[in-house]
Design a protein around this motif. Structure first.
Motif, short mmCIF file in Angstrom:
data_model
loop_
_atom_site.label_atom_id
_atom_site.label_comp_id
_atom_site.label_asym_id
_atom_site.label_seq_id
_atom_site.Cartn_x
_atom_site.Cartn_y
_atom_site.Cartn_z
N ASP A 85 26.82 19.81 38.40
CA ASP A 85 27.60 18.62 38.72
C ASP A 85 28.98 19.01 39.24
OD1 ASP A 85 25.86 16.31 37.68
OD2 ASP A 85 25.96 17.65 35.95
N ILE A 120 32.89 11.84 36.92
CA ILE A 120 33.37 13.22 36.86
C ILE A 120 34.87 13.27 37.10
CG2 ILE A 120 33.18 15.51 37.91
CD1 ILE A 120 30.21 14.89 38.38
N ARG A 134 37.20 13.08 34.05
CA ARG A 134 37.24 14.15 33.05
C ARG A 134 38.57 14.91 33.16
NH1 ARG A 134 32.27 15.38 30.71
NH2 ARG A 134 33.07 17.47 30.22
N TYR A 145 23.39 12.71 34.99
CA TYR A 145 23.92 13.86 35.73
C TYR A 145 22.76 14.59 36.37
CZ TYR A 145 28.24 12.84 33.25
OH TYR A 145 29.35 12.21 32.76
N TYR A 177 25.56 16.93 31.67
CA TYR A 177 26.64 17.40 32.54
C TYR A 177 26.66 18.92 32.56
CZ TYR A 177 31.44 18.06 34.26
OH TYR A 177 32.55 18.43 34.97
N TRP A 205 28.65 8.45 39.73
CA TRP A 205 28.76 9.86 39.32
C TRP A 205 30.09 10.46 39.76
CZ3 TRP A 205 28.54 13.96 42.96
CH2 TRP A 205 28.26 15.25 42.47
#
Length: 230
Positions: free
Chosen positions: A155, A185, A188, A146, A151, A181
């Motif tokens: 980010d 993300i 999540r 990250y 993280y 990346w």
């Protein structure tokens, strides 16, 4: 008590993603940008600049998306680092988004999507600079998972803009670490929830639907070009 005043824009999502990732309880109110709600006196008391997002926490107003993210990170103790150096790394990459990624992609949007005349040198200028900034991210992400190591809000902030690269006309081909990346993300749960507040723009603008893109661009054009609601 927290209340977020927001709209479905990259800067708006920065605040809602942070709130969701940090697990805060909050309410939100969708601000009708085309109706000029952000310019009404009551909203200017919260954000003198008349922009979204804005957050009110126990009668304390915070405006500017980056300032909101920093406030929430300090309040929660999450996604910000634990010492001066780690926090500085987060702040550096947060400021990179606020001073570079956001403004350059925003201007690419204006000239590529919204401006009534196609001024190719201006389009080239902002798309090329946006691509250069993506390459800066790529170099950093080739060294770290990250941007600041772990993280963080840096980010979240950069991701909320970079994910819209197609709308700006800026390619990400040849940038494997940036693509990795972006996907990590997006996976999540807090991020997935955050980009539905107040709504998921993907429901309004689809890559395969030229009509929806044109309709959205026309609405935005009236605000961008005239400075007034549609």
């Amino acid at each position: 008590m927290m209340k977020l005043y927001t709209a479905a824009t990259p800067n708006g999502y920065k605040a809602s993603v942070a709130l969701e990732e940090m697990g805060f309880d909050y309410e939100f109110e969708k601000i009708d940008l085309t109706g000029g709600v952000q310019k009404q006196d009551w909203f200017l008391e919260i954000n003198p600049n008349g922009r979204i997002p804005a957050l009110v926490h126990d009668d304390f107003p915070i405006f500017e998306s980056g300032a909101i993210m920093l406030y929430l990170a300090r309040l929660s103790g999450k996604f910000y680092g634990t010492d001066a150096k780690s926090q500085s790394r987060v702040e550096q990459w947060l400021m990179f988004q606020m001073g570079g990624i956001g403004p350059m992609m925003g201007q690419a949007n204006v000239f590529y999507r919204y401006f009534p005349e196609k001024i190719q040198p201006a389009i080239d200028r902002y798309q090329n600079e946006g691509r250069r900034l993506f390459e800066v991210l790529e170099r950093q992400l080739s060294r770290t998972e990250y941007l600041a190591g772990d993280y963080s809000i840096a980010d979240m902030a950069n991701w909320c803009w970079v994910r819209t690269h197609k709308w700006s006309g800026i390619p990400i081909d040849g940038l494997p670490n940036l693509q990795r990346w972006l996907e990590a993300i997006m996976a999540r749960p807090g991020v997935q929830k955050g980009i539905t507040v107040p709504e998921d723009m993907r429901a309004r603008i689809r890559d395969d639907d030229e009509d929806s893109a044109k309709k959205f661009a026309e609405q935005a054009r009236k605000i961008v070009v005239t400075g007034k609601p549609a």
